[in-house]
Design an enzyme around this catalytic site. Structure first.
Site, PDB file in Angstrom:
ATOM      1  N   ILE A 169      33.409  54.281  46.817  1.00  0.00           N
ATOM      2  CA  ILE A 169      34.026  53.117  47.110  1.00  0.00           C
ATOM      3  C   ILE A 169      35.726  53.321  47.010  1.00  0.00           C
ATOM      4  CG2 ILE A 169      34.269  50.486  46.313  1.00  0.00           C
ATOM      5  CD1 ILE A 169      31.061  50.752  45.614  1.00  0.00           C
ATOM      6  N   CYS A 171      36.295  44.296  41.951  1.00  0.00           N
ATOM      7  CA  CYS A 171      35.158  44.066  42.525  1.00  0.00           C
ATOM      8  C   CYS A 171      33.945  45.136  42.208  1.00  0.00           C
ATOM      9  CB  CYS A 171      35.495  44.206  44.258  1.00  0.00           C
ATOM     10  SG  CYS A 171      36.528  43.106  44.880  1.00  0.00           S
ATOM     11  N   ALA A 172      34.097  45.536  41.054  1.00  0.00           N
ATOM     12  CA  ALA A 172      33.290  46.630  40.657  1.00  0.00           C
ATOM     13  C   ALA A 172      32.097  45.839  39.741  1.00  0.00           C
ATOM     14  CB  ALA A 172      33.916  47.794  40.005  1.00  0.00           C
ATOM     15  N   ARG A 173      32.783  45.754  38.124  1.00  0.00           N
ATOM     16  CA  ARG A 173      31.819  45.269  37.415  1.00  0.00           C
ATOM     17  C   ARG A 173      32.584  44.386  36.313  1.00  0.00           C
ATOM     18  NH1 ARG A 173      28.150  45.722  40.024  1.00  0.00           N
ATOM     19  NH2 ARG A 173      26.171  46.673  39.729  1.00  0.00           N
ATOM     20  N   ASP A 200      35.426  39.658  41.916  1.00  0.00           N
ATOM     21  CA  ASP A 200      34.343  39.424  42.460  1.00  0.00           C
ATOM     22  C   ASP A 200      33.040  39.428  41.298  1.00  0.00           C
ATOM     23  OD1 ASP A 200      32.550  38.979  44.650  1.00  0.00           O
ATOM     24  OD2 ASP A 200      31.899  41.106  44.280  1.00  0.00           O
ATOM     25  N   GLU A 206      27.070  36.773  34.220  1.00  0.00           N
ATOM     26  CA  GLU A 206      26.927  36.109  35.426  1.00  0.00           C
ATOM     27  C   GLU A 206      25.815  35.411  35.438  1.00  0.00           C
ATOM     28  OE1 GLU A 206      27.289  39.111  38.664  1.00  0.00           O
ATOM     29  OE2 GLU A 206      29.509  39.464  38.129  1.00  0.00           O
ATOM     30  N   HIS A 251      30.184  37.591  43.003  1.00  0.00           N
ATOM     31  CA  HIS A 251      29.606  38.845  43.110  1.00  0.00           C
ATOM     32  C   HIS A 251      29.051  39.125  44.584  1.00  0.00           C
ATOM     33  CE1 HIS A 251      27.310  42.307  40.413  1.00  0.00           C
ATOM     34  NE2 HIS A 251      27.595  42.396  42.002  1.00  0.00           N
ATOM     35  N   GLY A 276      30.318  41.597  46.630  1.00  0.00           N
ATOM     36  CA  GLY A 276      30.531  42.847  47.165  1.00  0.00           C
ATOM     37  C   GLY A 276      29.312  43.430  48.056  1.00  0.00           C
ATOM     38  N   ALA A 277      28.328  43.446  47.861  1.00  0.00           N
ATOM     39  CA  ALA A 277      27.333  43.864  48.783  1.00  0.00           C
ATOM     40  C   ALA A 277      26.715  43.351  49.579  1.00  0.00           C
ATOM     41  CB  ALA A 277      26.237  44.451  47.346  1.00  0.00           C
TER      42      ALA A 277
HETATM   43  C1  MLT Z   1      25.244  46.730  43.154  1.00  0.00           C
HETATM   44  O1  MLT Z   1      25.183  47.238  42.070  1.00  0.00           O
HETATM   45  O2  MLT Z   1      24.995  47.422  44.465  1.00  0.00           O
HETATM   46  C2  MLT Z   1      25.399  45.373  43.389  1.00  0.00           C
HETATM   47  O3  MLT Z   1      25.924  44.580  42.239  1.00  0.00           O
HETATM   48  C3  MLT Z   1      23.941  44.825  43.865  1.00  0.00           C
HETATM   49  C4  MLT Z   1      23.821  43.502  43.887  1.00  0.00           C
HETATM   50  O4  MLT Z   1      24.562  42.680  44.627  1.00  0.00           O
HETATM   51  O5  MLT Z   1      23.001  42.754  43.332  1.00  0.00           O
END
Ligand code: MLT
Length: 303
Positions: A153, A231-233, A257, A262, A280, A282-283
């Site tokens: 990423i 936008c990671a953790r 994000d 959470e 959250h 991102g995905a």
């Molecule tokens: C991930 O780790 O790929 C994402 O946080 C997955 C998600 O959105 O639950």
């Protein structure tokens, strides 16, 4: 007959694949409250989870028949890896299917951190205020971007930032410097070089090495008016330090994000004006979710 339980929402394509298997029973637990999930986990041979379901001691104790868990996404920070190993449960993830989605989410927050269009949009739509002089932004062009973590990423964020004319510097002790330099990105082993950038974004996994990697001491070394993206953790940037330094104006803007805990609907950061916060996401693109669901279903079936 084997039972696969789907604990968090996944794209329909994943369910379609699971249901095609004649020797698989599917339990759709995506709408089941977490408190009730433990009551039905005992039937499952395989579980599919996302970041909303912690694979912790309680989960593993309830899943007495579990042989495999598929984490439909990249991060396994909410999974007790040792607990799975001790019980002989295979833990799998889907490491690359959401790369582009996470990269583009980062670019959304990066561009917004420069121009604050989320805030000006809210001011116009909610408050009906047309005050152009209130919303001076800054340009990405010729600004420095520090990237902490230059994997799938982070490196792609770097390439996109170069296209905006940014000077990009990467910090990642786990890569060969050429991975960055071949792309036109400066590589550094000196974390303080990242801290001196105009914009900083982080793309590391969440673990003992990275939790609170940026806190008060690191922020104190940053430029006044620095802009940060995560936008990671949640928790890679210390959230208390973020709040303090956003309030003081040391940090001009934060794009975030992800949160340490959470869902974060009652978080002190949400009361602060100079930030963009998303839940959250991102995905969360259709492309990424269909890829993840397909790969997760295939892994669950083969398990
Ligand atoms: C991930 O780790 O790929 C994402 O946080 C997955 C998600 O959105 O639950």
């Amino acid at each position: 007959m084997k039972t696969i339980i789907v604990c968090d929402a996944i794209h329909k394509i994943g369910f379609d694949l699971l249901k095609q298997e004649s020797d698989v029973k599917v339990i759709d637990a995506t709408s089941v409250p977490k408190s009730e999930l433990y009551g039905i986990l005992g039937d499952a041979d395989v579980a599919i989870t996302r970041s909303s379901t912690a694979v912790d001691e309680k989960f593993l104790n309830a899943g007495t028949k579990l042989k495999a868990i598929v984490r439909a996404g990249v991060g396994v920070d909410n999974c007790d890896i040792d607990g799975c190993s001790k019980r002989g449960i295979i833990l799998m993830n889907v490491p690359t299917a959401n790369t582009i989605a996470a990269v583009e989410m980062t670019m959304c927050h990066l561009l917004n951190a420069a121009r604050k269009y989320v805030n000006s949009c809210n001011d116009l739509k909610i408050n009906r205020i047309w005050k152009r002089e209130k919303w001076y932004g800054t340009e990405l062009y010729k600004k420095s971007l520090g990237i902490i973590g230059f994997g799938n990423i982070g490196s792609r964020v770097g390439v996109r930032a170069l296209a905006f004319g940014m000077n990009v510097i990467a910090y990642d002790p786990y890569i060969e410097p050429e991975k960055a330099t071949k792309l036109g990105v400066k590589y550094t082993k000196i974390f303080d070089e990242i801290l001196s950038c105009d914009f900083i974004t982080i793309h590391t996994p969440k673990n003992q090495e990275t939790i609170n990697m940026v806190g008060e001491p690191q922020i104190a070394k940053m430029k006044d008016g620095v802009r940060l993206i995560n936008c990671a953790r949640g928790g890679l940037y210390n959230e208390k330090a973020l709040a303090n330094n956003l309030r003081s104006g040391k940090i001009a803007y934060l794009g975030i994000d992800v949160f340490d805990k959470e869902p974060a609907t009652d978080h002190e950061l949400l009361d602060i004006e100079n930030l963009s916060a998303t839940p959250h996401l991102g995905a969360n693109t259709l492309e990424s979710q269909s890829n993840i669901a397909r790969e997760a279903a295939e892994q669950a079936i083969s398990a």
